[in-house]
Design a protein around this motif. Structure first.
Motif, PDB file in Angstrom:
ATOM      1  N   LYS B  10       0.896  -1.303   0.110  1.00  6.66           N
ATOM      2  CA  LYS B  10      -0.062  -0.093  -0.024  1.00  6.66           C
ATOM      3  C   LYS B  10       0.879   1.298  -0.131  1.00  6.66           C
ATOM      4  O   LYS B  10       0.589   2.125  -0.764  1.00  6.66           O
ATOM      5  N   ASP B  14       1.020   3.719  -3.202  1.00  2.00           N
ATOM      6  CA  ASP B  14       0.610   4.883  -3.053  1.00  2.00           C
ATOM      7  C   ASP B  14       1.426   6.205  -3.133  1.00  2.00           C
ATOM      8  O   ASP B  14       1.134   7.164  -3.757  1.00  2.00           O
ATOM      9  N   GLU B 229      -2.349  10.306   4.793  1.00  2.00           N
ATOM     10  CA  GLU B 229      -3.326   9.716   5.560  1.00  2.00           C
ATOM     11  C   GLU B 229      -4.475  10.465   6.513  1.00  2.00           C
ATOM     12  O   GLU B 229      -5.618  10.214   6.581  1.00  2.00           O
ATOM     13  N   GLU B 232      -6.303  12.708   3.615  1.00  5.67           N
ATOM     14  CA  GLU B 232      -7.376  11.883   2.816  1.00  5.67           C
ATOM     15  C   GLU B 232      -8.330  11.040   3.856  1.00  5.67           C
ATOM     16  O   GLU B 232      -9.156  10.268   3.449  1.00  5.67           O
ATOM     17  N   LYS B 233      -7.981  11.271   5.535  1.00  8.94           N
ATOM     18  CA  LYS B 233      -8.884  10.655   6.299  1.00  8.94           C
ATOM     19  C   LYS B 233      -9.015   9.305   6.126  1.00  8.94           C
ATOM     20  O   LYS B 233      -9.821   8.532   6.355  1.00  8.94           O
ATOM     21  N   THR B 234      -7.728   8.444   5.957  1.00  6.97           N
ATOM     22  CA  THR B 234      -7.554   7.080   5.937  1.00  6.97           C
ATOM     23  C   THR B 234      -6.830   6.635   7.331  1.00  6.97           C
ATOM     24  O   THR B 234      -7.134   5.136   7.481  1.00  6.97           O
ATOM     25  N   GLU B 236      -7.443   6.816  10.547  1.00  5.03           N
ATOM     26  CA  GLU B 236      -8.384   6.346  11.251  1.00  5.03           C
ATOM     27  C   GLU B 236      -8.630   4.829  11.146  1.00  5.03           C
ATOM     28  O   GLU B 236      -8.780   4.021  12.049  1.00  5.03           O
ATOM     29  N   THR B 237      -9.236   4.813   9.684  1.00  8.15           N
ATOM     30  CA  THR B 237      -9.575   3.554   9.404  1.00  8.15           C
ATOM     31  C   THR B 237      -8.627   2.372   9.590  1.00  8.15           C
ATOM     32  O   THR B 237      -8.406   1.250  10.003  1.00  8.15           O
ATOM     33  N   LEU B 238      -7.127   2.791   9.218  1.00  9.16           N
ATOM     34  CA  LEU B 238      -5.980   1.890   9.234  1.00  9.16           C
ATOM     35  C   LEU B 238      -5.621   1.442  10.653  1.00  9.16           C
ATOM     36  O   LEU B 238      -5.241   0.313  10.970  1.00  9.16           O
ATOM     37  N   LEU B 239      -5.952   2.415  11.561  1.00  9.81           N
ATOM     38  CA  LEU B 239      -5.869   2.130  12.987  1.00  9.81           C
ATOM     39  C   LEU B 239      -6.736   1.005  13.391  1.00  9.81           C
ATOM     40  O   LEU B 239      -6.475   0.531  14.722  1.00  9.81           O
ATOM     41  N   THR B 240      -7.975   0.923  12.898  1.00 17.33           N
ATOM     42  CA  THR B 240      -8.557  -0.246  13.132  1.00 17.33           C
ATOM     43  C   THR B 240      -8.466  -1.600  12.836  1.00 17.33           C
ATOM     44  O   THR B 240      -9.200  -2.648  13.308  1.00 17.33           O
ATOM     45  N   PHE B 241      -7.946  -1.683  11.759  1.00 18.77           N
ATOM     46  CA  PHE B 241      -7.266  -2.777  11.184  1.00 18.77           C
ATOM     47  C   PHE B 241      -6.378  -3.745  12.180  1.00 18.77           C
ATOM     48  O   PHE B 241      -5.966  -3.237  13.091  1.00 18.77           O
ATOM     49  N   PRO B 415      -3.884   4.944  18.665  1.00 20.74           N
ATOM     50  CA  PRO B 415      -5.177   5.496  18.088  1.00 20.74           C
ATOM     51  C   PRO B 415      -5.806   6.710  19.187  1.00 20.74           C
ATOM     52  O   PRO B 415      -5.758   7.717  18.874  1.00 20.74           O
TER      53      PRO B 415
END
Lengths: 243, 439
Positions: B10, B14, B229, B232-234, B236-241, B415
């Motif tokens: 990724k 990216d 990150e 583009e607000k990504t 927060e999502t990455l930290l939940t993986f 997080p």
């Protein structure tokens, strides 16, 4: 996953400096439910969802997700849940398929399972051939559909969706509501937040009215309406909030 | 660690597809050789133009056979000579300018007399500086060349007159010097001056410059990869993986480092082409790389030291880049913050490239030894001779500091901490805006 309720929240408090975002919230969510948190902006809905997703730590109180302590056992919770943030973005320079594949390989050990998850996500998102385009070319609605697909493709035991249909047109919002209902029928549990009270009324098995960090009222939409003599949840919320 | 590969994939994809990154990677390899070619072409053509069209006004105050011989010799060497006959220098200069001459040559009275009596004869050269350009250098270079050849002709004539059996070359330059260098008990068939030029170019400038570029590139990529990150607000999502904060950090470090290495290779390629284009100019050229074949290889342990120190330096700067990116709301803010970090990293490197560390004030020495980025440069510089003990002892310290920065950065990727800090920064920004509006 341990037996019992999917989510248990007891006396949850979250402070950011002087600001009390969540103040003594308690709630319990059972397997197979679609549980809705409704309330105005700044009510504390997103903070509660972030704590459930093990993104934030509670200042006080206890949160248990799928039988695990959300503070001490966050690493055990993460593979079992998925979280969709309200403003979740996408990687501009990756294609939708590449992104889904990367996420699937993080969640699944087997390549076969990961490929199955990607195909399922493509179907959920309804992106068709556009899934191979870079995500910077997607509309807001396409990005949202892709993110919902990403959240549900891993077949989470608990999906935490913050404003899942925000930015979607009526057709795609309906499609996503159907996907959410199907996910629950297949054994999942969902907790979501929404400004759209009609949507919540249609979709959720139970709802909680959140206002200024407190749960004002909780129950099944139909029972709440009956109890408060309101024709819809919007009226019921205004009635409760103005007390 | 299985989850690390998709995360690295990724990061690399990216970043590599980001125009802010790939343009930065490709530009040096195109722009630098082009720049070198343009500069060398412009310099050569200016010098050639200056030399080709040189019109020299001559004020011959001696008016003798030998002064006339000098002028005839100059004409035969290609000079466009215009004789002027005026009473003094000031008028001669004015006349020369009126004639469009770029230089005035004054042969003083007594020129022939001095020469036949074996004394130095005086010639004065005045070059009209029309602009601060290479054309003016070309004029002087041309006159100097012409006078050097004439001087040789006259000295041959004088020596032959004294004794026809003596070689004028031996009188002018009686020694036949052949200088060699000794490095670690090995005699190298290269004069020390050229040897030092090569070492200076290779180990004290090229390698440190490459390391410097690598450090700057890697910190920039890491900051961009993390700040984007947020933008583009990504994140927060990455930290939940289901990945650990170390895996996220390591993926960012690896992704940025891979691209930084590619970028540095491209930059070095561009830089070498730039130098080759520059050095291909007549009079500026000297061989690069020929001597490296004659030099003994540095000991293998020095390469190990260099590799270890380089890995530590890259980890150190990449961690800083990730931390800056994580605390920045967007790439622009991250780039602004980077300047604050890059400058203290670059200063010691420049100090080492252009000076002796031991001669610096203590405070600057401490600054150099405090940064893990200094050690690869110190080792590269000293690996041909011997790496000093204090540099070797600095590596464990450098490792400890790097681990500390890595740990602090990984803590930042928790997080709770990150979201709380970002919330606090947003709140402060909102309060400032509110105060400004009230004012």
């Amino acid at each position: 996953m341990r037996a019992g309720s999917i989510v248990v929240v007891r006396n949850l408090v979250k402070r950011f400096g002087d600001l009390v975002a969540v103040d003594g919230v308690s709630l319990q969510i059972e397997k197979g439910e679609i549980y809705g948190l409704i309330g105005p902006n700044g009510a504390g809905k997103t903070t509660i969802l972030r704590i459930m997703a093990a993104l934030l730590l509670p200042t006080r109180g206890y949160v248990e997700i799928l039988g695990y302590d959300a503070v001490k056992e966050a690493s055990k919770i993460r593979p079992l849940i998925s979280y969709l943030a309200e403003d979740a973005g996408t990687y501009r320079n990756l294609s939708g398929r590449e992104y889904l594949s990367i996420v699937a390989r993080i969640y699944f050990d087997s390549n076969v399972e990961a490929s199955r998850a990607v195909e399922e996500a493509i179907s959920i998102s309804g992106l068709g051939e556009r899934v191979d385009d870079r995500m910077k070319t997607y509309s807001k609605g396409m990005k949202r559909r892709l993110q919902i697909a990403r959240a549900l493709m891993t077949r989470p035991k608990l999906a935490i969706l913050d404003e899942p249909t925000s930015g979607l047109d009526v057709f795609h919002a309906k499609h996503i509501r159907e996907v959410i209902s199907r996910h629950v029928k297949e054994g999942g549990t969902i907790v979501l937040s929404s400004h759209n009270m009609l949507e919540v009324e249609y979709l959720c098995t139970r709802v909680a009215f959140i206002h200024r960090g407190h749960v004002l009222f909780e129950g099944e939409p139909k029972k709440i309406k009956n109890e408060l003599g309101a024709s819809n949840l919007e009226e019921a919320f205004i009635e409760v909030a103005s007390r | 660690m299985r989850r690390l590969f998709p995360l690295v994939e990724k990061e690399v994809k990216d970043l590599l597809r980001d125009p802010r990154i790939y343009i930065g990677l490709v530009i040096p390899v195109i722009l630098m050789p082009l720049l070198g070619f343009l500069i060398s072409t412009s310099m050569s053509s200016s010098i050639e133009a200056g030399a080709r069209s040189v019109k020299i006004a001559v004020l011959d105050c001696d008016k003798t056979a030998l002064s006339n011989t000098l002028l005839n010799l100059s004409v035969s060497l290609g000079a466009d000579i215009v004789k002027i006959d005026v009473p003094d220098l000031e008028v001669a200069i004015g006349e020369a300018r009126n004639l469009g001459s770029k230089a005035l040559l004054v042969i003083r009275k007594g020129f022939e007399n001095d020469l036949v009596n074996y004394r130095k004869a005086s010639i004065e050269v005045y070059v009209v500086m029309e602009s601060v350009s290479l054309a003016s250098i070309g004029v002087y270079t041309s006159i100097e060349g012409m006078l050097t050849l004439s001087s040789k002709f006259f000295s041959n004539m004088l020596v032959s007159k004294l004794n026809p059996n003596i070689s004028p070359d031996v009188v002018r330059d009686p020694f036949n010097i052949s200088a060699r260098s000794i490095l670690k008990d090995k005699i190298i068939e290269v004069p020390p001056q050229i040897f030092f030029n090569q070492l200076l170019m290779g180990y004290s400038i090229m390698i440190p410059l490459l390391l410097l570029i690598l450090s700057i590139t890697v910190v920039q990529f890491a900051a961009t990869a993390t700040a984007v990150e947020n933008e583009e607000k990504t994140l927060e999502t990455l930290l939940t993986f289901p990945v650990t904060r170390y895996e996220i950090l390591l993926a960012k470090l690896l992704g940025s480092s891979i691209l930084a290495v590619i970028g540095s290779i491209l930059f070095t390629g561009g830089f070498i082409l730039y130098f080759n284009n520059m050095l291909s100019m007549q009079g500026f050229g000297f061989p690069i790389g020929n001597i490296s074949q004659l030099l003994p290889s540095p000991p293998p342990e020095s390469f190990i030291l260099l590799a270890v120190s380089l890995i530590l330096a890259i980890l150190f700067v990449t961690s800083l880049g990730v931390a800056i990116g994580a605390l920045s709301s967007d790439v622009r803010m991250a780039n602004s913050l980077l300047v604050v970090v890059i400058v203290p990293i670059m200063v010691p490197s420049f100090l080492m490239m252009y000076g002796d560390l031991g001669t610096l004030p203590l405070a600057l020495q401490l600054l150099v030894y405090a940064l893990p980025t200094s050690y690869p440069i110190m080792i590269a510089r000293d690996m041909m001779t011997s790496v000093p003990l204090e540099t070797i002892l600095g590596i464990p310290y450098s490792a400890a500091l790097t681990v500390l920065v890595l740990y602090a950065t990984s803590m930042l990727l928790t997080p709770e901490k990150l979201l709380t800090i970002q919330y606090g920064l947003r709140l402060r920004g909102a309060r400032k805006r509110q105060i400004r509006e009230l004012d």
